[in-house]
Structure formats: C-alpha cells, structure tokens
Motif scaffolding. Structure first.
Motif, mmCIF file in Angstrom:
data_model
loop_
_atom_site.group_PDB
_atom_site.id
_atom_site.type_symbol
_atom_site.label_atom_id
_atom_site.label_comp_id
_atom_site.label_asym_id
_atom_site.label_seq_id
_atom_site.Cartn_x
_atom_site.Cartn_y
_atom_site.Cartn_z
ATOM 1 N N UNK B 98 45.149 38.075 53.560
ATOM 2 C CA UNK B 98 43.854 38.745 53.638
ATOM 3 C C UNK B 98 43.268 38.886 52.234
ATOM 4 N N UNK B 99 41.940 38.675 52.108
ATOM 5 C CA UNK B 99 41.204 38.805 50.843
ATOM 6 C C UNK B 99 41.614 37.783 49.794
ATOM 7 N N UNK B 100 42.027 36.594 50.240
ATOM 8 C CA UNK B 100 42.240 35.518 49.272
ATOM 9 C C UNK B 100 40.894 34.916 48.894
ATOM 10 N N UNK B 116 33.606 31.451 44.221
ATOM 11 C CA UNK B 116 34.114 31.550 45.578
ATOM 12 C C UNK B 116 33.548 32.695 46.386
ATOM 13 N N UNK B 117 34.443 33.377 47.132
ATOM 14 C CA UNK B 117 33.969 34.425 48.028
ATOM 15 C C UNK B 117 33.592 35.704 47.305
ATOM 16 N N UNK B 118 33.867 35.806 46.006
ATOM 17 C CA UNK B 118 33.472 37.019 45.279
ATOM 18 C C UNK B 118 31.971 37.235 45.400
ATOM 19 N N UNK B 119 31.203 36.143 45.245
ATOM 20 C CA UNK B 119 29.745 36.264 45.298
ATOM 21 C C UNK B 119 29.277 36.708 46.679
ATOM 22 N N UNK C 62 41.445 35.389 33.837
ATOM 23 C CA UNK C 62 40.413 35.694 34.829
ATOM 24 C C UNK C 62 39.497 34.512 35.069
ATOM 25 N N UNK C 63 39.015 33.884 33.996
ATOM 26 C CA UNK C 63 38.058 32.778 34.155
ATOM 27 C C UNK C 63 38.702 31.585 34.844
ATOM 28 N N UNK C 64 39.964 31.330 34.539
ATOM 29 C CA UNK C 64 40.631 30.183 35.155
ATOM 30 C C UNK C 64 40.862 30.407 36.636
ATOM 31 N N UNK C 65 41.138 31.656 37.012
ATOM 32 C CA UNK C 65 41.544 31.908 38.397
ATOM 33 C C UNK C 65 40.358 32.201 39.314
ATOM 34 N N UNK C 66 39.337 32.910 38.826
ATOM 35 C CA UNK C 66 38.250 33.299 39.730
ATOM 36 C C UNK C 66 36.896 32.697 39.360
ATOM 37 N N UNK C 76 37.268 44.065 41.261
ATOM 38 C CA UNK C 76 36.908 44.881 42.424
ATOM 39 C C UNK C 76 36.964 44.067 43.700
ATOM 40 N N UNK C 77 36.483 42.809 43.674
ATOM 41 C CA UNK C 77 36.370 42.060 44.922
ATOM 42 C C UNK C 77 37.506 41.072 45.154
ATOM 43 N N UNK C 78 38.283 40.743 44.146
ATOM 44 C CA UNK C 78 39.324 39.752 44.356
ATOM 45 C C UNK C 78 40.718 40.356 44.240
ATOM 46 N N UNK C 79 41.031 40.933 43.073
ATOM 47 C CA UNK C 79 42.386 41.454 42.896
ATOM 48 C C UNK C 79 42.596 42.732 43.700
ATOM 49 N N UNK C 80 41.543 43.535 43.831
ATOM 50 C CA UNK C 80 41.668 44.828 44.522
ATOM 51 C C UNK C 80 40.715 44.893 45.709
ATOM 52 N N UNK C 81 40.791 43.870 46.582
ATOM 53 C CA UNK C 81 39.856 43.801 47.706
ATOM 54 C C UNK C 81 40.036 44.921 48.712
ATOM 55 N N UNK C 82 41.284 45.336 48.926
ATOM 56 C CA UNK C 82 41.539 46.400 49.903
ATOM 57 C C UNK C 82 40.855 47.692 49.492
ATOM 58 N N UNK C 83 40.844 47.985 48.193
ATOM 59 C CA UNK C 83 40.188 49.192 47.695
ATOM 60 C C UNK C 83 38.715 49.189 48.042
#
Lengths: 83, 150, 114
Positions: B98-100, B116-119, C62-66, C76-83
């Motif tokens: 979830x949330x990949x 990706x999905x961040x946007x 960060x730049x390489x991965x996201x 906020x939106x990738x590493x800590x999405x559940x929050x």
C-alpha cells in the motif's frame, strides 16, 4: 551582531507582546484580532527559520481561517444572548 | 451616516474584487506545484477556500448562497477522499505494498508531470481540503444569514 | 437483498484484507522493491551509529527515488503515506461532525418557530 539575529529578536518580541495582549484584552473581538496578529508573526518567524511549508500553512490557518471562525462564533453567541 | 456606510461598502467590495483572483491563482499554483515548490495540498486548499470569505465580505450571504451549491461541494469532498485512497491502492495493483510510488519513471526532475503518484495524491488531497474547508466556511456563514430566521 | 449485498461485500473485504495482511507479513521489509538491508549497503554513506539512518536515506537519495524536488512533499506523500491518509480522514470526520451539529441546530429552531 548579525542583522538576521536582530530581525529574529524583533519578531519574537512581537509574538510575545501580541500573545500577551490576546490574554489581556477584556473585549473578545480585540482578543481575536490580537490572536490573528500572533499568527502572522509566527508565520514570519517560520519564514525566517527556513520552513516555508509551515509558514504558508500557519499564515492561511492561524491568521485567516481560525479568527474568521472565532468571529462568526462570537457574533452568533451575542445574537443568542440578546433574544 | 448612510453615505459613510456606502463608502465603506465600496472599499470592501473593491478589495474583495482585487484579492479574490490573487488568492485563487496562488492557491491553485501551490496545489499544482506541490512537489516542486514549497507548499502542498493542504496549504493551497486552505488558501483557495479563504476566497469564499472574501466573496462573503464583498457581496454578502445572498450572493454566496446563489453561487455555491452546498450539496455538490459536500459530495466532492468525499470524491477527493476516495481518489486519495485509490491512488494509494494503485501500489497493490502494481504488485507491491500500500502507498507504493508507482509511475516514478515518468518525466524528468523538475517537470510538472513527474515524481509518480506523489503529484496525483497531492492534487487529490488539495481538492479534498479545498472542498472540505470551503464547505465548513459556507456552513459557518450560513449560521449568520438573516433570512434563515423565522 | 440489500442486506445480503452488504453482508457479502463485508465478508469479501474481510477475507481479502486478512489474506493481504498475512501475505504482507511474510514479505521482506522493502522500499520501492529493494530490500531495506540493500538500501543501507554502502555503509560509509550513512551514519548508522546515530538513530536517524532512515532520515539520511530520505535526504540524500530523495531525488533518485521519488524525483520530487520538494523533499517535504515526498516525505508526506511517499515515505509517510499512512500519516497523510489518517490526517485527511480526520478532516473528513471533523467536517462531518460539524455538519451534524450545525444542521440539527438549524432544523430544531425551525420546528420551534412552527
């Protein structure tokens, strides 16, 4: 003495004064306006501390949204008291 | 006295006309560029929703209730929440947890459509906060309306 | 029929959720497909003695991965999405509660007038 340090000190003194006035005022409307000024100073301090994300959120919520909701609540409560 | 009231009305209305487009454009810019510049969905959504306050200050409750459909806004807030969850579930459809972050390879660093999905998550959260806080403000303003009484 | 549909969908969700929980508990701890131990492999890059080993990953890679320039949004939106999910549903719940309180108040005053 660095100019950034002087600006920081002035902003922190502004936060303290407006927060004190928020508690001190007897009139509730003046108290809400002082709370809004506190929010603006806190947003400026976040900007000086290189946190623009938190500064935008604080400026939108602390300086605009919560005083408006407080003022609407205050007006509604006063209306109920007169009737 | 009535003349003075009219002058005040004109001043507030002009200020509302001037600042409402600025608040709208800045808010949508902050939502859309959440992954490139400071800010994000929540901050931009609150900025856009504060335009409702400006319209209310300038034109009063009758104009606001004529322009905005509250049931439509309430349904769209739930739509934003569902969109955010669906973009989270895209990770499971992709075959991971979830949330990949799924479409991470699209676009260069610094483009509008990248990361990706961040946007998309950012936009859906911005839409949700925009409609939610706007609905809250409309609800609070509706309490003050004079024609609701009697 | 409607109650059967609700019960059936709830049972399907329960089965799928319990299977997903069991299956994800058997996986290795990964980030974007690579194992967390593989991510931490070049040990000279990260100060593993201090407790902020994952924070080093977030900042340096960060730049390489996201590919998101704003690191705060990436966190906020990738590493800590559940929050963020919980935070946004808190807002939804708060607005639903205020709708219930304010709408019932208005309706009650209407019936009082009549």
């Amino acid at each position: 003495m660095n100019s950034i340090v002087i600006l920081n000190t002035l902003v922190i003194i502004g936060i303290l004064i407006s927060a004190f006035l928020t508690v001190k005022f007897d009139n509730l409307l003046s108290s809400i306006i002082a709370l809004s000024i506190t929010g603006s100073f806190v947003a400026l301090e976040f900007m000086l501390l290189h946190a623009p994300d938190v500064a935008i959120a604080e400026a939108a919520v602390g300086a605009v949204l919560s005083p408006v909701i407080f003022i609407i609540t205050l007006k509604k409560v006063k209306e109920g008291k007169e009737e | 006295m009535s003349n003075n009231r009219k002058v005040k009305d004109v001043i507030v209305k002009t200020a509302a006309d001037l600042f409402t487009p600025i608040a709208l454009v800045l808010g949508f810019y902050i939502i859309l560029h959440g992954h490139l510049s400071p800010g994000g969905g929540f901050q931009g959504g609150v900025l856009v929703a504060s335009a409702v306050i400006l319209i209310y200050l300038g034109y009063g409750y009758s104009e606001v209730s004529k322009r905005f459909n509250m049931e439509f806004i309430k349904k769209n807030e739930a739509l934003g929440a569902i969109l955010f969850t669906v973009f989270g579930l895209a990770g499971i459809l992709y075959g991971s947890v979830f949330f990949t972050n799924v479409f991470v390879g699209i676009g260069n660093v610094g483009d509008l459509i990248s990361s990706g999905t961040i946007m998309f998550m950012n936009d859906s959260v911005g839409y949700k906060v925009l409609t939610g806080v706007g609905f809250l403000i409309l609800l609070m303003i509706g309490l003050l309306a004079p024609d609701n009484e009697n | 029929m409607k109650r059967f549909a609700i019960a059936f969908s709830l049972v399907v969700f329960l089965l799928m959720g319990s299977y997903a929980m069991y299956y994800s508990s058997t996986l290795d701890r990964t980030y974007s497909g690579t194992k967390l131990s593989e991510v931490l492999k070049p040990e000279q890059n990260y100060d593993l003695e201090k407790p902020d080993g994952v924070a080093n990953i977030m900042i340096r890679e960060n730049l390489k991965r996201t590919r998101a320039v704003n690191a705060v949004t990436a966190v906020v939106f990738d590493y800590r999405g559940y929050d963020t999910l919980g935070e946004s549903f808190i807002l939804l719940t708060a607005i639903a509660g205020s709708v219930v309180i304010l709408k019932s108040n208005k309706k009650g005053s209407d019936t009082n007038v009549k």
